[in-house]
Design a protein around this motif. Structure first.
Motif, PDB file in Angstrom:
ATOM      1  N   ARG A  43      33.810  45.481  51.408  1.00 54.32           N
ATOM      2  CA  ARG A  43      33.358  44.179  50.917  1.00 54.32           C
ATOM      3  C   ARG A  43      34.165  43.689  49.713  1.00 54.32           C
ATOM      4  NH1 ARG A  43      28.478  46.809  51.828  1.00 54.32           N
ATOM      5  NH2 ARG A  43      28.094  47.124  49.610  1.00 54.32           N
ATOM      6  N   LYS A  44      34.788  44.614  49.013  1.00 47.12           N
ATOM      7  CA  LYS A  44      35.575  44.228  47.831  1.00 47.12           C
ATOM      8  C   LYS A  44      36.970  44.826  47.972  1.00 47.12           C
ATOM      9  CE  LYS A  44      32.158  45.534  44.896  1.00 47.12           C
ATOM     10  NZ  LYS A  44      31.729  46.199  43.699  1.00 47.12           N
ATOM     11  N   THR A 118      40.145  53.394  52.011  1.00 51.08           N
ATOM     12  CA  THR A 118      38.706  53.118  52.032  1.00 51.08           C
ATOM     13  C   THR A 118      37.977  54.457  51.917  1.00 51.08           C
ATOM     14  OG1 THR A 118      38.865  53.069  54.449  1.00 51.08           O
ATOM     15  CG2 THR A 118      38.768  50.950  53.318  1.00 51.08           C
ATOM     16  N   PRO A 123      32.173  50.636  48.802  1.00 50.25           N
ATOM     17  CA  PRO A 123      32.500  49.449  49.611  1.00 50.25           C
ATOM     18  C   PRO A 123      33.826  48.795  49.217  1.00 50.25           C
ATOM     19  CG  PRO A 123      30.870  48.916  47.940  1.00 50.25           C
ATOM     20  CD  PRO A 123      31.146  50.372  47.798  1.00 50.25           C
ATOM     21  N   THR A 124      34.498  49.368  48.216  1.00 49.06           N
ATOM     22  CA  THR A 124      35.731  48.735  47.739  1.00 49.06           C
ATOM     23  C   THR A 124      36.958  49.326  48.426  1.00 49.06           C
ATOM     24  OG1 THR A 124      34.645  48.573  45.609  1.00 49.06           O
ATOM     25  CG2 THR A 124      37.009  48.104  45.638  1.00 49.06           C
TER      26      THR A 124
END
Ligand SMILES: Nc1[nH]c(=O)nc2c1ncn2[C@H]1C[C@H](O)[C@@H](COP(=O)(O)OP(=O)(O)OP(=O)(O)O)O1
Length: 385
Positions: A43-44, A118, A123-124
């Motif tokens: 997500r980031k 990842t 989530p980054t």
């Protein structure tokens, strides 16, 4: 027909410190299959630059003292600051961490890909812009190879660290401390360094929960583009011969002299042409003095040990000390004794642990009766001479 590029796993077999396969995760043949296996959509995104610095077959690595990857070796780099692009950040970080100045033009040309990281529990996505800078050291012999203005010439004395990282030259690519680096380096860095052609790559690595602490990859995919028309930077720089010579010169070693070094190098090449060197285990250099011939054979063949038999103490061990990092985990010894007693004693001892066809006796000097005696004794023991 163009040659197929080497596969990733073949390249890493050449490195002695490579991490075990189970730590490197499953290799995917496409980005699609990698993404499907990973499932998580980050997500980031955080952006970094990472610069691999080489000089011929040497690599400059940094031991990290704090922050991400503390206690481990890595190439140089860091986060992109606000308003920076990857090239600007690469120039800044390289200078901050090593003192090396590279122009924006050079850095732009040095971009070789992107690495995406990842993590199971984060989530980054880390997006690392990858650069490869091959520098020429502006001292002694190297200058002559760095004639083109396109090359990055660096005075080695200006290389320094900072409180975050200490740079260290690793003299031989194949001995880089991969066991103390991020797991993905065992995959892409080994490929980059082992390839004889210029390489661009996009790597995708998904780490197990715990990221850095655990240092285990679950899935990876590396998209490689090899420029078959151009040689890798290390092939264009210093040859091993020049680097060995250079090392003696930079340490002010007078024995061997440049002439003796050239003779030893040429003689070693003649010997290697007439021998099945891949099975060699032990080299005995008779009346070898400073030991350059024995050391060159240790460095350039499969031999794991060499002994110099000579009653005279020539050079006070300077060759061994100057070149020790060119033959890590191999042994170079001096036996200060005459040929007549020293050679048979060494042969007897070597034959206890290896077969006669894996022993080589060399003597590089002008004295005929010494050569005759060396050959006679070697034949008696059935070894190569
Ligand atoms: N798995 C990995 N493999 C690798 O080879 N390099 C990685 C990596 N993960 C991160 N890196 C690189 C990216 C970047 O160049 C460096 C990490 O940079 P840092 O976090 O030290 O950033 P900064 O130097 O900006 O840090 P601070 O100054 O402490 O904020 O490590």
């Amino acid at each position: 027909m163009p040659m197929a590029p080497p596969v990733l796993s073949d390249c890493r077999k050449k490195f002695i410190n490579v991490l075990p396969e189970q730590q490197l995760g499953e290799e995917h043949s496409s980005l699609e299959s990698f993404r499907k296996a990973v499932e998580i959509v980050p997500r980031k995104r955080k952006e970094f630059s990472l610069i691999v610095v080489t000089n011929g077959n040497r690599i400059l690595l940094g031991l990290k003292h704090r922050g991400f990857g503390k206690g481990m070796y890595n190439s140089f780099g860091g986060k992109l600051e606000q308003g920076e692009d990857s090239v600007v950040a690469a120039c800044r970080e390289l200078h901050e961490e090593t003192g090396i100045c590279v122009t924006m033009k050079h850095m732009t040309e040095s971009k070789i890909g992107i690495l995406h990281f990842t993590f199971d529990d984060d989530p980054t996505e880390m997006c690392v812009h990858l650069f490869r800078v091959n520098i020429y050291c502006n001292d002694h012999v190297t200058v002559e190879t760095a004639s083109s203005s396109e090359q990055i010439v660096v005075d080695p004395l200006t290389i320094r660290g900072c409180d975050e990282i200490t740079p260290e030259w690793i003299e031989n690519f194949f001995h880089i401390p991969l066991h103390n680096m991020f797991a993905d380096d065992s995959i892409w860095l080994t490929y980059l360094l082992a390839s004889e052609k210029k390489v661009c790559l996009d790597g995708w690595f998904h780490f197990l929960e715990g990221g850095q602490e655990v240092n285990t990859i679950r899935h990876h995919f590396v998209d490689i583009k090899t420029d078959t028309n151009s040689e890798s930077p290390q092939s264009q720089t210093m040859t091993l011969e020049k680097r060995l010579f250079h090392r003696l010169h930079s340490k002010n070693i007078v024995s061997p002299s440049p002439k003796e070094f050239n003779e030893a190098w040429a003689f070693a090449n003649v010997v290697k042409k007439s021998l099945p060197c891949k099975d060699l285990d032990c080299v005995i250099d008779v009346a070898g003095g400073h030991g350059a011939l024995a050391a060159i054979l240790l460095i350039t063949t499969a031999a794991t040990r060499a002994v110099v038999v000579d009653p005279a103490q020539v050079g006070r061990d300077s060759v061994r000390r100057a070149w020790a990092d060119f033959f890590p985990e191999k042994e170079l010894r001096y036996r200060h004794e005459c040929l007549r007693s020293g050679l048979p004693a060494e042969l007897e001892s070597a034959l206890k642990t290896t077969s006669c066809d894996r022993i080589l006796v060399v003597a590089c000097h002008a004295c005929q009766h010494l050569s005759d005696e060396t050959v006679k004794l070697s034949c008696k023991f059935g070894v190569h001479a």
